[in-house]
Write a protein that holds these residues in place. Structure first.
Motif, mmCIF file in Angstrom:
data_model
loop_
_atom_site.group_PDB
_atom_site.id
_atom_site.type_symbol
_atom_site.label_atom_id
_atom_site.label_comp_id
_atom_site.label_asym_id
_atom_site.label_seq_id
_atom_site.Cartn_x
_atom_site.Cartn_y
_atom_site.Cartn_z
ATOM 1 N N CYS A 339 0.871 -1.217 -0.096
ATOM 2 C CA CYS A 339 0.030 0.063 0.065
ATOM 3 C C CYS A 339 0.725 1.226 0.047
ATOM 4 C CB CYS A 339 -1.041 -0.097 1.236
ATOM 5 S SG CYS A 339 -1.904 -1.505 1.353
ATOM 6 N N LYS A 340 1.215 1.889 -1.057
ATOM 7 C CA LYS A 340 2.349 2.801 -1.299
ATOM 8 C C LYS A 340 1.402 4.309 -1.363
ATOM 9 C CE LYS A 340 5.703 -0.136 -1.726
ATOM 10 N NZ LYS A 340 6.843 -0.156 -1.049
ATOM 11 N N PHE A 341 2.226 5.006 -0.668
ATOM 12 C CA PHE A 341 1.785 6.595 -0.786
ATOM 13 C C PHE A 341 3.177 7.396 -1.121
ATOM 14 C CE2 PHE A 341 -1.092 4.362 1.876
ATOM 15 C CZ PHE A 341 -2.289 4.690 1.338
ATOM 16 N N SER A 342 2.928 8.439 -1.554
ATOM 17 C CA SER A 342 4.010 9.331 -1.809
ATOM 18 C C SER A 342 3.805 10.802 -1.386
ATOM 19 C CB SER A 342 4.659 8.932 -3.143
ATOM 20 O OG SER A 342 3.654 9.898 -4.018
ATOM 21 N N HIS A 343 4.939 11.604 -1.062
ATOM 22 C CA HIS A 343 4.723 12.800 -0.916
ATOM 23 C C HIS A 343 6.225 13.754 -1.550
ATOM 24 C CE1 HIS A 343 4.453 16.657 1.551
ATOM 25 N NE2 HIS A 343 5.689 16.487 1.851
ATOM 26 N N GLY A 344 5.603 14.870 -2.120
ATOM 27 C CA GLY A 344 6.879 15.820 -2.693
ATOM 28 C C GLY A 344 7.208 15.193 -4.234
ATOM 29 N N SER A 345 7.977 15.849 -4.564
ATOM 30 C CA SER A 345 8.636 15.710 -6.136
ATOM 31 C C SER A 345 9.923 15.750 -6.015
ATOM 32 C CB SER A 345 8.045 16.430 -6.746
ATOM 33 O OG SER A 345 8.326 17.854 -6.793
ATOM 34 N N GLY A 346 10.724 15.315 -7.176
ATOM 35 C CA GLY A 346 12.075 15.310 -7.272
ATOM 36 C C GLY A 346 12.886 14.679 -6.239
ATOM 37 N N GLU A 434 -9.913 -6.018 10.857
ATOM 38 C CA GLU A 434 -10.702 -4.794 11.197
ATOM 39 C C GLU A 434 -10.310 -3.507 10.479
ATOM 40 O OE1 GLU A 434 -10.687 -4.448 15.346
ATOM 41 O OE2 GLU A 434 -12.054 -5.984 15.842
ATOM 42 N N HIS A 435 -9.045 -3.639 10.062
ATOM 43 C CA HIS A 435 -8.447 -2.432 9.469
ATOM 44 C C HIS A 435 -8.425 -2.356 7.937
ATOM 45 C CE1 HIS A 435 -6.621 -2.317 13.367
ATOM 46 N NE2 HIS A 435 -6.504 -1.155 13.493
ATOM 47 N N LEU A 436 -9.303 -3.193 7.350
ATOM 48 C CA LEU A 436 -9.365 -3.330 5.996
ATOM 49 C C LEU A 436 -10.356 -2.290 5.300
ATOM 50 C CD1 LEU A 436 -9.308 -7.371 5.355
ATOM 51 C CD2 LEU A 436 -7.729 -5.418 4.489
ATOM 52 N N GLN A 437 -11.245 -1.868 6.216
ATOM 53 C CA GLN A 437 -12.246 -0.701 5.663
ATOM 54 C C GLN A 437 -13.010 -1.449 4.667
ATOM 55 O OE1 GLN A 437 -9.057 2.317 4.088
ATOM 56 N NE2 GLN A 437 -10.573 3.758 5.179
ATOM 57 N N LEU A 438 -13.873 -2.396 5.460
ATOM 58 C CA LEU A 438 -14.707 -3.115 4.629
ATOM 59 C C LEU A 438 -15.702 -2.591 3.778
ATOM 60 C CD1 LEU A 438 -14.921 -6.158 7.214
ATOM 61 C CD2 LEU A 438 -13.184 -5.993 5.432
ATOM 62 N N ASP A 439 -16.129 -1.418 4.317
ATOM 63 C CA ASP A 439 -17.302 -0.725 3.600
ATOM 64 C C ASP A 439 -16.904 0.236 2.711
ATOM 65 O OD1 ASP A 439 -18.924 -2.338 5.015
ATOM 66 O OD2 ASP A 439 -19.435 -0.720 6.655
ATOM 67 N N SER A 440 -15.564 0.075 2.272
ATOM 68 C CA SER A 440 -14.886 1.161 1.387
ATOM 69 C C SER A 440 -14.059 0.203 0.162
ATOM 70 C CB SER A 440 -13.762 1.895 2.149
ATOM 71 O OG SER A 440 -13.131 2.578 1.443
ATOM 72 N N THR A 441 -13.820 1.028 -0.784
ATOM 73 C CA THR A 441 -13.034 0.439 -1.956
ATOM 74 C C THR A 441 -11.559 0.918 -1.890
ATOM 75 O OG1 THR A 441 -13.640 2.402 -3.385
ATOM 76 C CG2 THR A 441 -15.058 0.466 -3.465
ATOM 77 N N TYR A 444 -6.414 -0.129 -1.347
ATOM 78 C CA TYR A 444 -5.055 0.195 -1.436
ATOM 79 C C TYR A 444 -4.185 -0.979 -1.503
ATOM 80 C CZ TYR A 444 -6.294 5.082 -1.143
ATOM 81 O OH TYR A 444 -6.933 6.181 -1.283
ATOM 82 N N ASN A 445 -4.838 -2.209 -1.967
ATOM 83 C CA ASN A 445 -4.008 -3.349 -2.205
ATOM 84 C C ASN A 445 -3.627 -4.095 -0.797
ATOM 85 O OD1 ASN A 445 -3.734 -3.323 -4.930
ATOM 86 N ND2 ASN A 445 -1.977 -2.041 -4.686
#
Length: 580
Positions: A339-346, A434-441, A444-445
């Motif tokens: 489950c990848k996230f990013s911040h900033g650039s360069g 419990e942390h899978l957010q079952l009612d949400s799409t 993020y893998n």
């Protein structure tokens, strides 16, 4: 040490610990005497300390870093500390600054003994009623007796719990009956104080734990949910058993942990008490934070209302950032590594893996590891105005003190040491699920947890290959040295599951201070980098595991915690424990 109490109905003043000078300026017993059961119930409402041990616990733990210390890239800040004593706590030094603050060691000490004094006053009055056989001139009825038992049960639980917190903060971890009999405990108060200059003895840690257990057993005989208007702000049945499970975990009496954890669930499947917080969609973060500590959620067993400025430390010098963040709520895990996230650039771009459910629950939109982030559920500030025009009032922080989620993890630990790996995995799976957010799409893998995930992820070589070692996710366990046992040992088979469990517990209890208690009982060692060049190291069984008792109490004659002694592991090495 001078314990005193002042019980004033209508206002119902809190009970506290005082310096010699303050104490001697007051009459030793200024109680307005309690005369009926309504008053006893009202007094118990005040008998929960509103002083929060989160600040001391978190600043001592590996959840927090000094942002003024350079990162690997040389990045550092020049933030000021929120309180003067923050630097002392972070460096594991004895606190001498700003001791009047409610979040300080002095605040914890005073708050706990104040709550204990209130419980003792109630227990004394119940005994008086029973001796007389009447209340306000009327014979005690069966209905009165039921209420008295409920009051008695809550008072015993309050007394046990607050002594337990004092022991967790100001003592070394429990080390079994033999070694604990040689370690300092804390004064165990069982009677209201009426003398002018009483003398107190700390006793041993074993005596402290024996007394806690005795009160715990007495409380469990009587606790009920019947007479409370809002049971979850009291030691109700579920919360009492959850506390017992936590207590027996500290003692490594794992068969009792299973028994008490199951009793907390009242025979229900813990999945019915799942953490539905992650299914919700909150437009405003403060609404989410309030819901996390709501009495309406089945997984919340008991909440405690505290006066705390813990949240206000965010954006100051010490906070959950960098490795503190990446090793807990803002880093990778066995089923959310992709489950990848990013911040900033360069060149400044940062990419990280984290549990997706936390992404919309941070007070930091980017979760940038430099600046840090907080999970609002466990540290949100709720302000009570006493004068809105002047903008003054009280800062409240609601602690979800006992929850089904923590109790599930306590049961998992017990099952691991009892050799029931399948049962332990089921509870780890449930917590993860419990942390899978079952009612949400927006998953993020994130995937369902497997045993293979645990064995793969919590492996030193794997952590090194993935560049996770600097996050400090894994720790070297020394639980068998801290609390030797003839029955239970860490083995290679259960170690990856224990690594998973301590990681999950770290996430579950983030910002609450309980990570410090786990560090002590697991025997973890780690560093605190401070400023530009200083590095402080906490060793296994370091005497600084025990926070120093308040200066004013030492000055009144109570024995301080030793600082020069090196607590030994009685020749038990980790390799030897594994060999067994």
């Amino acid at each position: 040490m001078k314990l005193r109490y002042k019980i004033l109905f209508i206002a119902i003043a809190l009970i506290g610990l005082s310096s010699c000078k303050d104490f001697l300026e007051k009459v030793p017993d200024t109680r307005v005497y309690l005369v009926n059961l309504d008053q006893l119930e009202q007094l118990l409402v005040t008998a929960y300390s509103n002083n929060n041990y989160a600040v001391v616990g978190e600043l001592s733990s590996d959840n927090v870093i000094d942002t003024n210390s350079p990162s690997e890239d040389g990045m550092r800040y020049n933030y000021s500390s929120y309180n003067q004593y923050d630097e002392q706590i972070y460096a594991w030094q004895d606190v001498t600054l700003d001791i009047s603050d409610s979040d300080s060691p002095s605040g914890i000490w005073n708050g706990c003994y104040g709550a204990i004094a209130a419980a003792n006053a109630v227990l004394e009055k119940l005994e008086e009623f029973e001796t007389l056989g009447e209340i306000e001139g009327e014979a005690i009825t069966a209905s009165d007796k039921a209420r008295m038992d409920a009051i008695r049960g809550e008072a015993y639980m309050i007394r046990a719990y607050h002594h337990y917190i004092l022991a967790q903060v100001f003592c070394m971890p429990y080390r079994g009956p033999q070694i604990s009999a040689t370690l300092p405990g804390i004064p165990y108060a069982t009677k209201p104080e009426t003398e002018l200059d009483p003398k107190y003895d700390r006793g041993t840690l074993q005596q402290t734990y024996d007394n806690i257990e005795n009160d715990l057993k007495l409380g469990l005989q009587y606790v009920t949910d019947e007479f409370y208007e809002v049971p979850k702000y009291h030691f109700n049945v579920a919360a009492s058993h959850a506390f017992a499970a936590r207590f027996y975990t500290a003692k490594r009496e794992y068969d009792k942990v299973i028994e008490q954890a199951n009793a907390a669930f009242k025979g229900n499947d813990p999945a019915t008490m799942r953490n539905d917080f992650w299914d919700q969609d909150f437009y405003e973060l403060d609404n989410g934070a309030r819901y996390y500590t709501s009495v309406d959620r089945p997984g919340n067993f008991m909440m405690i209302d505290t006066y705390s400025t813990w949240l206000r430390r965010w954006g100051h010098r010490f906070w959950t950032a960098r490795e503190g963040l990446r090793g807990s709520i803002g880093g990778p895990g066995p089923s959310w590594e992709n489950c990848k996230f990013s911040h900033g650039s360069g060149k400044s771009k940062e990419e990280w893996a984290m549990m997706p459910c936390f992404m919309n629950s941070f007070l930091s939109s980017s979760s940038n590891s430099e600046y840090g982030a907080i999970f609002l559920g466990t540290c949100w500030e709720q302000f009570e105005y006493t004068d809105k025009i002047a903008g003054i009032g009280y800062v409240h922080m609601i602690r979800p003190e006992f929850t089904s989620q923590e109790t599930i993890l306590l049961r998992a630990e017990a099952n691991l040491f009892l050799g029931n790996i399948d049962a332990a995995f089921d509870d780890l799976y449930l917590w993860n699920h419990e942390h899978l957010q079952l009612d949400s799409t927006a998953n993020y893998n994130m995937t369902e947890l497997t045993k293979e995930d645990i064995i793969k992820f919590y492996n030193v070589d794997y952590q090194r290959r993935r560049n996770y070692t600097n996050f400090g996710i894994m720790k070297d366990f020394h639980i068998d040295e801290v609390c030797p046992s003839d029955k239970y040992h860490m083995t290679p088979e259960i170690e990856p599951y224990m690594q998973c469990l301590q990681h999950f517990r770290r996430i579950q209890m983030i910002h609450m201070g309980n990570r410090w208690f786990d560090i002590k009982r697991f025997g973890f060692s780690y560093n605190h980098k401070m400023g530009i060049n200083d590095v402080y190291t906490l060793e296994v069984l370091d005497p600084r595991y025990a926070i120093q008792i308040p200066n004013e109490v030492i000055g009144a004659g109570l024995e301080p915690n030793p600082r020069s002694v090196k607590y030994e592991s009685i020749g038990v090495t980790r390799d030897a424990c594994i060999a067994n």
